[in-house]
Design a protein around this motif. Structure first.
Motif, PDB file in Angstrom:
ATOM      1  N   ILE A  10       7.736   5.744 -16.163  1.00 51.76           N
ATOM      2  CA  ILE A  10       6.577   4.727 -15.861  1.00 51.76           C
ATOM      3  C   ILE A  10       7.288   3.187 -16.180  1.00 51.76           C
ATOM      4  CG2 ILE A  10       4.503   3.922 -16.848  1.00 51.76           C
ATOM      5  CD1 ILE A  10       3.832   6.828 -17.450  1.00 51.76           C
ATOM      6  N   GLY A  11       8.050   3.226 -17.418  1.00 51.43           N
ATOM      7  CA  GLY A  11       8.680   1.918 -17.558  1.00 51.43           C
ATOM      8  C   GLY A  11       9.628   1.483 -16.422  1.00 51.43           C
ATOM      9  N   SER A  12      10.254   2.357 -15.653  1.00 53.20           N
ATOM     10  CA  SER A  12      11.290   2.032 -14.643  1.00 53.20           C
ATOM     11  C   SER A  12      10.394   1.525 -13.338  1.00 53.20           C
ATOM     12  CB  SER A  12      12.091   3.231 -14.444  1.00 53.20           C
ATOM     13  OG  SER A  12      12.925   3.501 -15.101  1.00 53.20           O
ATOM     14  N   LEU A  13       9.239   2.359 -13.080  1.00 58.13           N
ATOM     15  CA  LEU A  13       8.453   1.821 -11.928  1.00 58.13           C
ATOM     16  C   LEU A  13       7.855   0.650 -12.192  1.00 58.13           C
ATOM     17  CD1 LEU A  13       6.381   5.276 -11.278  1.00 58.13           C
ATOM     18  CD2 LEU A  13       8.285   4.199 -10.025  1.00 58.13           C
ATOM     19  N   LEU A  14       7.560   0.140 -13.505  1.00 59.05           N
ATOM     20  CA  LEU A  14       6.807  -1.179 -13.841  1.00 59.05           C
ATOM     21  C   LEU A  14       8.068  -2.247 -13.450  1.00 59.05           C
ATOM     22  CD1 LEU A  14       4.785  -0.611 -16.802  1.00 59.05           C
ATOM     23  CD2 LEU A  14       4.040  -0.794 -14.616  1.00 59.05           C
ATOM     24  N   MET A  15       9.294  -1.935 -14.129  1.00 65.26           N
ATOM     25  CA  MET A  15      10.319  -2.808 -13.663  1.00 65.26           C
ATOM     26  C   MET A  15      10.673  -2.948 -12.365  1.00 65.26           C
ATOM     27  SD  MET A  15      12.922  -2.379 -17.124  1.00 65.26           S
ATOM     28  CE  MET A  15      13.022  -0.593 -17.041  1.00 65.26           C
ATOM     29  N   MET A  16      10.733  -1.691 -11.669  1.00 61.10           N
ATOM     30  CA  MET A  16      11.025  -1.938 -10.102  1.00 61.10           C
ATOM     31  C   MET A  16       9.854  -2.776  -9.536  1.00 61.10           C
ATOM     32  SD  MET A  16      10.827   1.274  -7.641  1.00 61.10           S
ATOM     33  CE  MET A  16      11.928   2.319  -8.789  1.00 61.10           C
ATOM     34  N   PHE A  17       8.768  -2.383  -9.966  1.00 62.27           N
ATOM     35  CA  PHE A  17       7.699  -3.658  -9.064  1.00 62.27           C
ATOM     36  C   PHE A  17       8.062  -4.865  -9.781  1.00 62.27           C
ATOM     37  CE2 PHE A  17       3.845  -5.881  -9.347  1.00 62.27           C
ATOM     38  CZ  PHE A  17       3.061  -5.688  -8.317  1.00 62.27           C
ATOM     39  N   ALA A  18       8.412  -5.215 -10.840  1.00 59.69           N
ATOM     40  CA  ALA A  18       8.676  -6.895 -11.104  1.00 59.69           C
ATOM     41  C   ALA A  18       9.763  -7.226 -10.436  1.00 59.69           C
ATOM     42  CB  ALA A  18       8.960  -6.898 -12.655  1.00 59.69           C
ATOM     43  N   VAL A  19      10.839  -6.458  -9.971  1.00 56.96           N
ATOM     44  CA  VAL A  19      11.974  -6.785  -9.213  1.00 56.96           C
ATOM     45  C   VAL A  19      11.559  -7.100  -7.856  1.00 56.96           C
ATOM     46  CG1 VAL A  19      14.315  -6.204  -8.368  1.00 56.96           C
ATOM     47  CG2 VAL A  19      13.766  -5.792 -10.862  1.00 56.96           C
ATOM     48  N   LEU A  20      10.738  -6.291  -7.218  1.00 54.54           N
ATOM     49  CA  LEU A  20      10.518  -6.537  -6.006  1.00 54.54           C
ATOM     50  C   LEU A  20       9.284  -7.617  -5.806  1.00 54.54           C
ATOM     51  CD1 LEU A  20       9.467  -2.741  -4.856  1.00 54.54           C
ATOM     52  CD2 LEU A  20      11.671  -3.979  -4.040  1.00 54.54           C
ATOM     53  N   TYR A  21       8.562  -7.914  -6.929  1.00 52.28           N
ATOM     54  CA  TYR A  21       7.715  -9.235  -6.613  1.00 52.28           C
ATOM     55  C   TYR A  21       8.652 -10.486  -6.857  1.00 52.28           C
ATOM     56  CZ  TYR A  21       3.683 -12.097  -7.365  1.00 52.28           C
ATOM     57  OH  TYR A  21       2.925 -13.051  -7.264  1.00 52.28           O
ATOM     58  N   TYR A  42       9.697 -10.664  -3.113  1.00 51.48           N
ATOM     59  CA  TYR A  42       8.909 -11.035  -2.066  1.00 51.48           C
ATOM     60  C   TYR A  42       7.769 -12.031  -2.498  1.00 51.48           C
ATOM     61  CZ  TYR A  42      11.346  -7.339   0.439  1.00 51.48           C
ATOM     62  OH  TYR A  42      12.309  -6.436   0.847  1.00 51.48           O
ATOM     63  N   LYS A  43       7.547 -12.172  -3.688  1.00 49.98           N
ATOM     64  CA  LYS A  43       6.250 -12.845  -4.327  1.00 49.98           C
ATOM     65  C   LYS A  43       5.167 -12.271  -3.756  1.00 49.98           C
ATOM     66  CE  LYS A  43       8.704 -15.838  -6.366  1.00 49.98           C
ATOM     67  NZ  LYS A  43      10.261 -15.226  -6.264  1.00 49.98           N
ATOM     68  N   SER A  44       5.087 -11.019  -3.453  1.00 44.37           N
ATOM     69  CA  SER A  44       3.880 -10.415  -2.852  1.00 44.37           C
ATOM     70  C   SER A  44       3.678  -8.932  -3.289  1.00 44.37           C
ATOM     71  CB  SER A  44       4.187 -10.089  -1.374  1.00 44.37           C
ATOM     72  OG  SER A  44       3.191  -9.445  -0.666  1.00 44.37           O
ATOM     73  N   THR A  45       2.369  -8.907  -4.020  1.00 44.97           N
ATOM     74  CA  THR A  45       1.962  -7.581  -4.570  1.00 44.97           C
ATOM     75  C   THR A  45       2.042  -6.414  -3.587  1.00 44.97           C
ATOM     76  OG1 THR A  45       0.883  -8.630  -6.289  1.00 44.97           O
ATOM     77  CG2 THR A  45       0.438  -6.407  -5.821  1.00 44.97           C
ATOM     78  N   LEU A  46       1.518  -7.174  -2.279  1.00 44.66           N
ATOM     79  CA  LEU A  46       1.273  -5.874  -1.235  1.00 44.66           C
ATOM     80  C   LEU A  46       2.700  -5.568  -0.679  1.00 44.66           C
ATOM     81  CD1 LEU A  46      -0.578  -4.641   0.881  1.00 44.66           C
ATOM     82  CD2 LEU A  46      -0.233  -6.808   2.125  1.00 44.66           C
ATOM     83  N   PHE A  47       3.659  -6.457  -0.523  1.00 42.56           N
ATOM     84  CA  PHE A  47       4.965  -5.796  -0.201  1.00 42.56           C
ATOM     85  C   PHE A  47       5.609  -4.911  -1.084  1.00 42.56           C
ATOM     86  CE2 PHE A  47       5.634  -9.678   3.040  1.00 42.56           C
ATOM     87  CZ  PHE A  47       4.737  -9.006   3.813  1.00 42.56           C
ATOM     88  N   SER A  48       5.570  -5.168  -2.378  1.00 40.10           N
ATOM     89  CA  SER A  48       5.950  -4.407  -3.371  1.00 40.10           C
ATOM     90  C   SER A  48       5.489  -3.221  -3.420  1.00 40.10           C
ATOM     91  CB  SER A  48       5.783  -4.982  -4.653  1.00 40.10           C
ATOM     92  OG  SER A  48       6.352  -6.432  -4.711  1.00 40.10           O
ATOM     93  N   LEU A  49       4.157  -2.956  -3.271  1.00 43.08           N
ATOM     94  CA  LEU A  49       3.567  -1.646  -3.336  1.00 43.08           C
ATOM     95  C   LEU A  49       3.872  -0.995  -2.117  1.00 43.08           C
ATOM     96  CD1 LEU A  49      -0.115  -2.557  -4.805  1.00 43.08           C
ATOM     97  CD2 LEU A  49       1.856  -1.535  -6.019  1.00 43.08           C
ATOM     98  N   MET A  50       3.923  -1.697  -0.704  1.00 40.86           N
ATOM     99  CA  MET A  50       4.310  -1.138   0.379  1.00 40.86           C
ATOM    100  C   MET A  50       5.854  -0.491   0.310  1.00 40.86           C
ATOM    101  SD  MET A  50       4.073  -2.904   4.144  1.00 40.86           S
ATOM    102  CE  MET A  50       2.458  -3.745   3.543  1.00 40.86           C
ATOM    103  N   TRP A  72       2.059  -3.529   9.898  1.00 39.73           N
ATOM    104  CA  TRP A  72       0.975  -4.091  10.862  1.00 39.73           C
ATOM    105  C   TRP A  72      -0.409  -4.359  10.356  1.00 39.73           C
ATOM    106  CZ3 TRP A  72      -0.154  -6.713  14.828  1.00 39.73           C
ATOM    107  CH2 TRP A  72      -0.905  -6.467  15.744  1.00 39.73           C
ATOM    108  N   LEU A  73      -1.094  -3.304   9.375  1.00 39.89           N
ATOM    109  CA  LEU A  73      -2.399  -3.224   9.051  1.00 39.89           C
ATOM    110  C   LEU A  73      -2.744  -4.346   7.971  1.00 39.89           C
ATOM    111  CD1 LEU A  73      -3.203   0.529   9.102  1.00 39.89           C
ATOM    112  CD2 LEU A  73      -4.171  -1.183  10.413  1.00 39.89           C
ATOM    113  N   TYR A  74      -1.841  -4.536   7.276  1.00 43.53           N
ATOM    114  CA  TYR A  74      -2.029  -5.428   5.719  1.00 43.53           C
ATOM    115  C   TYR A  74      -0.871  -6.446   5.599  1.00 43.53           C
ATOM    116  CZ  TYR A  74      -4.205  -0.824   5.286  1.00 43.53           C
ATOM    117  OH  TYR A  74      -5.000   0.350   5.243  1.00 43.53           O
ATOM    118  N   GLY A  75       0.113  -6.550   6.422  1.00 44.32           N
ATOM    119  CA  GLY A  75       1.051  -7.463   6.149  1.00 44.32           C
ATOM    120  C   GLY A  75       1.192  -8.844   6.635  1.00 44.32           C
ATOM    121  N   LYS A  76       0.238  -9.126   7.361  1.00 45.55           N
ATOM    122  CA  LYS A  76       0.249 -10.314   8.344  1.00 45.55           C
ATOM    123  C   LYS A  76      -0.039 -11.450   7.385  1.00 45.55           C
ATOM    124  CE  LYS A  76      -1.971 -12.908  12.218  1.00 45.55           C
ATOM    125  NZ  LYS A  76      -2.880 -12.765  13.100  1.00 45.55           N
ATOM    126  N   LYS A  77      -0.928 -11.512   6.473  1.00 42.20           N
ATOM    127  CA  LYS A  77      -1.225 -12.589   5.576  1.00 42.20           C
ATOM    128  C   LYS A  77      -0.102 -12.967   4.648  1.00 42.20           C
ATOM    129  CE  LYS A  77      -4.436 -14.374   2.116  1.00 42.20           C
ATOM    130  NZ  LYS A  77      -5.690 -14.020   1.263  1.00 42.20           N
TER     131      LYS A  77
END
Length: 730
Positions: free
Chosen positions: A559-570, A573-581, A710-715
């Motif tokens: 769980i900690g690794s996933l949180l750190m992974m999300f932090a690195v991706l954010y 990309y500076k985008s929560t959507l892209f990180s979760l995608m 295509w569905l969620y990434g335009k913005k």
């Protein structure tokens, strides 16, 4: 005393257990992997120079591994480190593939421009490398993060899998260094001189891309429906994990069985040896057996000292390829043949037995310990519990710790009388111990022989009357022991065992033809319904306890690794959507991994969990490079956010993704198809999880990531265009 006996039916030489591989094996193992890796790349790209350059990434990493891991960390070349290198091969090649593929694409684009608009080759190589460099770096960082739980493991599982993690991480980091330094330089010198630079893709790749384009266009017409289907598969596979059988380590195949015969303590050596000889004859009749080695008792100075009432038989088996029955069936056959012998039978394998002994103190998979004060009540409760457990399906070798009543002389000291004579109880005990057990006074040398000179009571005086007349020194003079103590004939257990200072008795057992976790569940039901006297309680120990503790630790740290992974991706990309995608590739990979474990019949062991950890990093890597390529097409090549841009980016990423998956599959082939070979069975679940997970991740990511983008990434994609640094891409 110990006696040894060896009999042979086919071969008197025991086949070695493959635990570590000598350095010479590396040369034999490495070469085919390089050839397979380069062959895949050559088929996909069709350029020999690219094959050579990408393949260079692998041996360079080998030298770095030897220098950094085996020397600095003090690790040896063994099954686990070689397994880490095999698992990492796909990632090692992918770094160079992404870089080289993008440079080739850029060189073709530059060559198609009018001569006045072309830029220099070095500038093309530089810009192409910078375009993918950030994605490669972040993908490597993610892989390092997902391996953090591995280094928190302690005990046996930590000793086994930490070298694998070190080999994997260091080889991946070395590949990163090569891909951002050596690969661009080689590309500058080798790629422009290719005569095939404009030949295009191979026929296979053209066919794949054309069909993929058709399917992707259809997929993007109604993407939400397919995303719901994928989410349903993820939910089903996630729930199925909770009903999968579990194990600490995958079943070993050591090529040798260890059969234990335990008689009542105090039996004569001749009787013990005779019964063991009968067992030896019966076992030799089994067709899969090649030799039987027998020993009765172990030396007093041995690490696992045993009396002569314990015999052990080392049973050698034919090679795995020649066996027509499973290991469990062979063990059941041995049990049936030995069932009439007056001894408790326990069957296992040498290394597995030692692991069990280290985990629970008992040489069996399951240890049921009953604690209490009264030894008679302990044994009676153990008999009752054993009778209830005998009905549990899959439970074999069920036995109670051997204890017998031995004749004793009990000496009860009268403290008041002893104090009147001015003697303490400790002085009395020292005298009795020295004259009964004996006190070594000196050593007698006779030629080359040495004998200890020991003073003790003769056997004729070790009676009730003889001990009563033993004289004790006191300040008032010597007095017989009977003056200050009462003596009586009695009997008592031959041994008293304690854990944490509490008396206990052990019921040991193994499992056969049923998952360990399922057997333990039934045992817990029986124990919970078993009523015991006040002050008495039961604990369970064995491999499953270590598995439960290690699984909880890995789950918590993951769980900690996933949180750190999300932090690195954010951060990238500076985008929560892209990180979760991008992280959605992890559950997509889980679908195939779970299916692979079910089809292969593998339990959810610590080795399988290590495979899930590795798979998470590899699957996220594909998502990073695909999303980054979409954004780079918009920022660096002026593409607008559209279906055509997404289709183009997906097609251009198809070749590197397929190459990475194929190279990883070829590298894992020895672990997948040679699961029965001694030494590889512990890595087989890792290979099954990665291989199966890569199939589902590659297939689903190829369609679902473009659909979600295509569905969620335009913005968020349009926000990325505001980044001022246009020289370096995502």
């Amino acid at each position: 005393r110990m006696i040894f006996s060896t009999s042979t039916t086919a071969s008197s030489t025991s086949p070695p257990i493959a635990i570590a591989s000598p350095p010479k094996v590396i040369v034999l193992m490495e070469r085919p992997k390089y050839l397979k890796t380069n062959a895949v790349i050559n088929i996909d790209i069709g350029i020999a120079v690219n094959e050579i350059k990408t393949g260079l990434n692998v041996p360079k990493n080998r030298y770095k591994i030897i220098a950094l891991v085996f020397k600095y960390f003090g690790l040896s070349i063994n099954t686990m480190t070689l397994g880490g290198l095999a698992i990492a091969i796909g990632g090692l090649v992918d770094d160079a593939v992404v870089d080289v593929e993008n440079i080739i694409r850029r060189l073709k684009i530059n060559a198609d421009k009018p001569e006045g608009e072309r830029v220099s080759v070095i500038e093309v190589v530089r810009m192409a490398s910078l375009e993918v460099r950030t994605g490669i770096i972040y993908a490597t960082a993610i892989i390092v993060l997902v391996f953090i739980p591995l280094f928190a493991l302690s005990g046996i599982e930590g000793k086994l899998f930490t070298p694998l993690g070190i080999a994997f991480i260091v080889s991946t980091l070395a590949s990163l260094i090569v891909s951002v330094t050596v690969t661009p330089v080689l590309s500058y010198y080798l790629l422009p001189a290719m005569k095939q630079a404009s030949h295009g893709d191979t026929k296979i790749l053209v066919w794949l891309k054309s069909h993929y384009q058709i399917m992707l266009n259809r997929f993007l017409v109604a993407p939400k429906r397919y995303i719901v289907y994928a989410a349903s598969l993820v939910l089903v596979s996630g729930l199925s994990i909770f009903v999968m059988p579990t194990a600490f380590l995958p079943p070993f195949n050591e090529g040798t069985l260890l059969v234990g015969l335990r008689l009542n303590p105090g039996v004569a050596l001749t009787e013990s040896s005779a019964i063991a000889r009968q067992a030896e004859v019966l076992i030799r009749q089994i067709p899969e057996v090649t030799y039987v080695g027998r020993r009765s008792g172990r030396a007093e100075l041995d690490e696992h000292a045993e009396g002569v009432h314990v015999s052990e038989l080392d049973v050698g088996l034919k090679p795995a390829k020649e066996l027509t029955r499973s290991m469990a069936d062979i063990q059941d056959d041995i049990r049936k043949r030995l069932v009439n012998l007056p001894a408790a039978i326990a069957i296992g394998q040498p290394i597995s037995h030692r692991i069990d002994h280290m985990l629970s103190g008992v040489r069996s998979q399951i240890a049921i310990k009953i604690f209490g004060d009264d030894l008679d009540i302990l044994r009676s409760q153990a008999d009752l519990l054993r009778s209830k457990l005998s009905g549990v399906s899959g439970l074999v070798d069920l036995e109670i710790e051997k204890q017998v009543l031995a004749p004793q002389i009990k000496v009860r000291i009268n403290y008041d009388l002893a104090s009147q004579y001015g003697v303490s109880t400790s002085q009395v005990m020292e005298v009795l111990q020295s004259i009964v057990e004996g006190e070594r006074l000196s050593q007698i040398i006779e030629g080359s022989k040495r004998f200890g000179l020991v003073l003790k009571l003769p056997e004729t005086s070790r009676t009730l009357d003889g001990l009563s007349d033993v004289l004790i020194d006191t300040p008032l003079g010597r007095i017989p022991l009977s003056k200050i103590a009462s003596l009586e004939d009695s009997d008592g257990p031959n041994q008293i065992s304690r854990d944490d200072g509490k008396r206990r008795i052990v019921i040991s057992a193994n499992t056969s033809n049923r998952a360990l976790s399922d057997v333990v569940k039934d045992i817990r039901v029986v124990v919970d319904n078993f009523r015991m006297p006040e002050g008495y309680f039961v604990t369970l120990g064995g491999q499953f306890v270590a598995q439960e503790m290690a699984s909880k630790l890995i789950g918590f740290l993951s769980i900690g690794s996933l949180l750190m992974m999300f932090a690195v991706l954010y951060t990238k990309y500076k985008s929560t959507l892209f990180s979760l995608m991008i992280m959605s590739n992890i559950p997509l990979a889980m679908i195939g991994a779970v299916i692979g474990l079910w089809l292969s019949g593998q339990p959810l062991s610590i080795a399988a969990l290590i495979g899930f950890i590795t798979l998470a990093g590899i699957s996220v890597r594909n998502g990073i490079l695909k999303i980054s390529h979409y954004l780079n097409l918009m920022r660096l090549e002026g593409e607008a956010f559209s279906k055509s841009m997404i289709v183009r980016g997906s097609i251009e990423r198809l070749s590197p993704v397929l190459m990475t998956a194929l190279v990883t599959a070829f590298a894992l082939a020895p672990l997948l198809f040679e699961a029965e070979r001694p030494g590889t069975e512990i890595l087989h679940p890792v290979a099954v999880v990665i291989f199966s997970g890569l199939i589902s991740s590659t297939l689903l990511d190829t369609f679902l990531t473009p659909a979600m983008f295509w569905l969620y990434g335009k913005k968020d994609a349009e926000k990325s265009l505001l980044i001022t640094n246009a020289q370096e891409g995502y």
